[in-house]
Design a protein around this motif. Structure first.
Motif, PDB file in Angstrom:
ATOM      1  N   VAL A  63       0.543  -1.297  -0.051  1.00  0.00           N
ATOM      2  CA  VAL A  63       0.047  -0.161  -0.147  1.00  0.00           C
ATOM      3  C   VAL A  63       0.697   1.410   0.030  1.00  0.00           C
ATOM      4  O   VAL A  63       1.951   1.366   0.894  1.00  0.00           O
ATOM      5  CB  VAL A  63      -0.787  -0.080   1.333  1.00  0.00           C
ATOM      6  CG1 VAL A  63      -1.787   1.427   1.367  1.00  0.00           C
ATOM      7  CG2 VAL A  63      -1.639  -1.186   1.359  1.00  0.00           C
ATOM      8  N   ASP A  64       0.591   2.134  -0.871  1.00  0.00           N
ATOM      9  CA  ASP A  64       1.201   3.516  -1.005  1.00  0.00           C
ATOM     10  C   ASP A  64       0.737   4.386   0.283  1.00  0.00           C
ATOM     11  O   ASP A  64      -0.341   4.174   0.779  1.00  0.00           O
ATOM     12  CB  ASP A  64       1.355   3.930  -2.254  1.00  0.00           C
ATOM     13  CG  ASP A  64       0.106   4.536  -2.784  1.00  0.00           C
ATOM     14  OD1 ASP A  64      -0.842   4.607  -2.150  1.00  0.00           O
ATOM     15  OD2 ASP A  64       0.087   4.583  -4.136  1.00  0.00           O
ATOM     16  N   GLU A  66      -1.031   7.073  -0.460  1.00  0.00           N
ATOM     17  CA  GLU A  66      -2.584   7.371  -1.061  1.00  0.00           C
ATOM     18  C   GLU A  66      -3.407   6.523  -0.528  1.00  0.00           C
ATOM     19  O   GLU A  66      -4.520   6.616  -0.881  1.00  0.00           O
ATOM     20  CB  GLU A  66      -2.413   7.896  -2.327  1.00  0.00           C
ATOM     21  CG  GLU A  66      -1.282   9.000  -2.581  1.00  0.00           C
ATOM     22  CD  GLU A  66      -1.530  10.300  -1.907  1.00  0.00           C
ATOM     23  OE1 GLU A  66      -2.719  10.431  -1.463  1.00  0.00           O
ATOM     24  OE2 GLU A  66      -0.558  11.107  -1.922  1.00  0.00           O
ATOM     25  N   GLY A  67      -3.032   5.407  -0.149  1.00  0.00           N
ATOM     26  CA  GLY A  67      -3.982   4.104   0.171  1.00  0.00           C
ATOM     27  C   GLY A  67      -4.191   3.177  -0.875  1.00  0.00           C
ATOM     28  O   GLY A  67      -5.092   2.547  -0.920  1.00  0.00           O
ATOM     29  N   ARG A  68      -3.479   3.473  -2.089  1.00  0.00           N
ATOM     30  CA  ARG A  68      -3.676   2.415  -3.175  1.00  0.00           C
ATOM     31  C   ARG A  68      -2.935   1.238  -3.140  1.00  0.00           C
ATOM     32  O   ARG A  68      -1.948   1.090  -2.575  1.00  0.00           O
ATOM     33  CB  ARG A  68      -3.118   3.343  -4.384  1.00  0.00           C
ATOM     34  CG  ARG A  68      -4.071   4.489  -4.913  1.00  0.00           C
ATOM     35  CD  ARG A  68      -3.154   5.184  -6.130  1.00  0.00           C
ATOM     36  NE  ARG A  68      -1.904   5.745  -5.591  1.00  0.00           N
ATOM     37  CZ  ARG A  68      -1.597   6.916  -6.084  1.00  0.00           C
ATOM     38  NH1 ARG A  68      -2.415   7.911  -6.714  1.00  0.00           N
ATOM     39  NH2 ARG A  68      -0.418   7.399  -5.524  1.00  0.00           N
ATOM     40  N   ILE A  69      -3.607   0.168  -3.170  1.00  0.00           N
ATOM     41  CA  ILE A  69      -3.020  -1.194  -3.455  1.00  0.00           C
ATOM     42  C   ILE A  69      -2.210  -1.342  -4.596  1.00  0.00           C
ATOM     43  O   ILE A  69      -2.613  -1.443  -5.708  1.00  0.00           O
ATOM     44  CB  ILE A  69      -4.028  -2.113  -2.938  1.00  0.00           C
ATOM     45  CG1 ILE A  69      -4.619  -1.942  -1.678  1.00  0.00           C
ATOM     46  CG2 ILE A  69      -3.537  -3.529  -3.153  1.00  0.00           C
ATOM     47  CD1 ILE A  69      -5.991  -3.129  -1.610  1.00  0.00           C
ATOM     48  N   LEU A  70      -0.780  -1.660  -4.557  1.00  0.00           N
ATOM     49  CA  LEU A  70      -0.052  -1.778  -5.693  1.00  0.00           C
ATOM     50  C   LEU A  70       0.141  -3.174  -6.085  1.00  0.00           C
ATOM     51  O   LEU A  70       0.409  -3.836  -7.158  1.00  0.00           O
ATOM     52  CB  LEU A  70       1.248  -1.364  -5.376  1.00  0.00           C
ATOM     53  CG  LEU A  70       1.187  -0.002  -5.260  1.00  0.00           C
ATOM     54  CD1 LEU A  70       2.829   0.797  -5.064  1.00  0.00           C
ATOM     55  CD2 LEU A  70       0.527   0.997  -6.072  1.00  0.00           C
ATOM     56  N   PHE A 161      -8.986   7.446   3.888  1.00  0.00           N
ATOM     57  CA  PHE A 161      -8.934   7.357   2.326  1.00  0.00           C
ATOM     58  C   PHE A 161     -10.680   7.110   1.820  1.00  0.00           C
ATOM     59  O   PHE A 161     -10.804   7.043   0.691  1.00  0.00           O
ATOM     60  CB  PHE A 161      -8.311   6.281   1.722  1.00  0.00           C
ATOM     61  CG  PHE A 161      -6.943   6.292   2.376  1.00  0.00           C
ATOM     62  CD1 PHE A 161      -6.037   7.267   1.811  1.00  0.00           C
ATOM     63  CD2 PHE A 161      -6.251   5.325   3.181  1.00  0.00           C
ATOM     64  CE1 PHE A 161      -4.602   7.305   2.353  1.00  0.00           C
ATOM     65  CE2 PHE A 161      -5.175   5.340   3.734  1.00  0.00           C
ATOM     66  CZ  PHE A 161      -3.979   6.404   3.275  1.00  0.00           C
ATOM     67  N   LEU A 342     -14.469   1.149   1.150  1.00  0.00           N
ATOM     68  CA  LEU A 342     -13.172   0.359   0.655  1.00  0.00           C
ATOM     69  C   LEU A 342     -13.609  -0.965   0.582  1.00  0.00           C
ATOM     70  O   LEU A 342     -12.326  -1.818   0.359  1.00  0.00           O
ATOM     71  CB  LEU A 342     -12.079   0.753   1.808  1.00  0.00           C
ATOM     72  CG  LEU A 342     -11.476   2.213   1.662  1.00  0.00           C
ATOM     73  CD1 LEU A 342     -10.552   2.442   2.617  1.00  0.00           C
ATOM     74  CD2 LEU A 342     -11.194   2.832   0.033  1.00  0.00           C
ATOM     75  N   ASN A 345     -11.009  -4.598   1.429  1.00  0.00           N
ATOM     76  CA  ASN A 345      -9.483  -4.469   1.618  1.00  0.00           C
ATOM     77  C   ASN A 345      -9.140  -3.351   2.513  1.00  0.00           C
ATOM     78  O   ASN A 345      -8.163  -2.714   2.943  1.00  0.00           O
ATOM     79  CB  ASN A 345      -8.953  -3.786   0.205  1.00  0.00           C
ATOM     80  CG  ASN A 345      -9.044  -5.037  -0.658  1.00  0.00           C
ATOM     81  OD1 ASN A 345      -8.452  -6.207  -0.314  1.00  0.00           O
ATOM     82  ND2 ASN A 345      -9.291  -4.712  -2.027  1.00  0.00           N
ATOM     83  N   ILE A 349      -5.444  -2.065   4.172  1.00  0.00           N
ATOM     84  CA  ILE A 349      -4.928  -0.511   3.750  1.00  0.00           C
ATOM     85  C   ILE A 349      -4.728   0.040   4.888  1.00  0.00           C
ATOM     86  O   ILE A 349      -3.792   0.847   5.191  1.00  0.00           O
ATOM     87  CB  ILE A 349      -6.247  -0.029   2.942  1.00  0.00           C
ATOM     88  CG1 ILE A 349      -6.304  -0.583   1.582  1.00  0.00           C
ATOM     89  CG2 ILE A 349      -5.785   1.355   2.783  1.00  0.00           C
ATOM     90  CD1 ILE A 349      -7.565  -0.106   0.941  1.00  0.00           C
ATOM     91  N   ASP A 353      -1.179   1.708   6.330  1.00  0.00           N
ATOM     92  CA  ASP A 353      -0.966   2.876   6.664  1.00  0.00           C
ATOM     93  C   ASP A 353      -0.669   3.251   8.189  1.00  0.00           C
ATOM     94  O   ASP A 353       0.028   4.259   8.331  1.00  0.00           O
ATOM     95  CB  ASP A 353      -2.248   3.629   6.214  1.00  0.00           C
ATOM     96  CG  ASP A 353      -2.230   5.138   6.201  1.00  0.00           C
ATOM     97  OD1 ASP A 353      -1.463   5.632   5.295  1.00  0.00           O
ATOM     98  OD2 ASP A 353      -2.539   6.018   7.062  1.00  0.00           O
TER      99      ASP A 353
END
Length: 363
Positions: A63-64, A66-70, A161, A342, A345, A349, A353
């Motif tokens: 997770v980055d 910004e809360g995005r899952i990569l 987020f 969300l 997930n 997340i 974070d």
């Protein structure tokens, strides 16, 4: 169930960290915690791995900030052996760490954690009893590890987020087998004096009512959860009620196979009886939320968990019951009630974070 909140240093007095003292004035001036949220966004940009430990599966993701899952990976939960679960976590982190520079790891699991967030005092799904999980994993992973309750992780993610954006007093409710809860107040998770706040599902809402697994009778989760929905449907079907024929048809007459998931699917397909059952659960949900509003006065309730797949079929009746039972109704502002954004997930997340924010604070 407690981790040191972002902005608090560890220790018996949980002193306010210097960066949070510098931020509080700006955060207070900004609407609904916007200043604090922006400070967290501008903090360490390193990637973190979040791990969500459930009774049947262990899910993890990179997770980055910004809360995005990569990237994501899953494993089956290996029984209830603590060492085996630790090994699965290590395997997931090593797999996901390939090709990513991972700064920290956050672990979310059902159960009660000590105030320092290092020991699992009790977990209902796993054989963790006073388990020093954080130290064990930090030794194996050689990275900072944060341990938190899964409902807290999901609530933090929704505040950062999701559906809780713009709120400075947020209460999250997770509806599944039972009812979990989390509170984010002025930019920090509120866990209470002993770390066990947020057990909203065990407020007694019907004295002498259904027996709960916690040992009491009449707990809220016995009336407003997925288990409650399935139980009510099974009782109706077992009585061979003429209005339960669609329920019986869905399980080939095997009453014991009726679950809350099946009732929800039938309700979404238009079955009138299943919709009535969901409406009943929604009314109990709204009544419990009115009790929480009287005690906590949040700006918004965010409702998540598997039962929320029913959407407005559940939340619509809950809003009506909430408005009907709210203390001081008509003479006070009322909290919003909104579905979580969300999905499943949220836990991983939020765990990721929280670990990123916590490791930044202590670096």
């Amino acid at each position: 169930m407690h981790t040191p909140s972002p902005g608090q240093l560890p220790g018996p007095y949980r002193r306010t960290a210097a960066w949070r003292r510098r931020t509080l004035a700006g955060a207070a001036a900004a609407p609904a915690g916007q200043g604090l949220r922006e400070h967290l966004r501008l903090g360490r940009k390193g990637l973190a791995i979040g791990v969500d430990i459930g009774g049947t599966k262990v899910a993890a993701g990179v997770v980055d900030a910004e809360g995005r899952i990569l990237a994501q990976a899953k494993r089956s939960t290996p029984g209830n052996d603590p060492r085996a679960v630790e090994q699965v976590i290590v395997e997931l982190v090593e797999e996901l760490g390939e090709g990513h520079r991972i700064w920290s790891v956050g672990i979310g699991a059902a159960g009660w954690m000590d105030l320092d967030g290092g020991t699992v005092l009790f977990s209902p799904h796993l054989a963790w009893r006073n388990e020093p999980l954080r130290d064990n994993l930090q030794r194996l992973l050689r990275r900072p590890v944060l341990l938190t309750n899964d409902a807290d992780a999901a609530g933090w993610a929704e505040w950062r987020f999701g559906a809780g954006l713009g709120q400075n007093r947020l209460v999250c409710i997770t509806l599944g087998t039972g009812i979990g809860g989390a509170m984010v107040m002025d930019g920090r998770l509120e866990r209470g004096r002993f770390g066990v706040a947020g057990e909203f599902g065990h407020q007694i809402i019907m004295p002498g009512g259904h027996r709960c697994e916690c040992g009491n009778r009449g707990c809220w989760e016995q009336y407003a959860s997925g288990n409650a929905l399935g139980r009510e449907a099974r009782e109706l079907a077992a009585a061979n009620s003429p209005v339960a024929q669609e329920l019986l048809k869905a399980v080939d007459g095997h009453v014991e196979r009726i679950t809350g998931v099946i009732v929800t699917e039938l309700a979404k397909a238009g079955d009138a009886t299943s919709r009535e059952l969901l409406e009943d659960v929604g009314e109990w949900l709204g009544l419990g939320l009115a009790n929480l509003a009287a005690a906590l006065d949040p700006g918004k309730f965010v409702i998540g968990g598997g039962l929320c797949d029913a959407g407005e079929l559940l939340v619509g009746p809950a809003r009506k019951a909430f408005a009907r039972n709210l203390t001081g109704r008509g003479f006070r502002p009322a909290a919003e009630i909104e579905l979580a954004a969300l999905g499943p997930n949220a836990g991983l997340i939020g765990a990721a974070d929280l670990s990123r924010v916590s490791s930044r604070m202590h670096s």
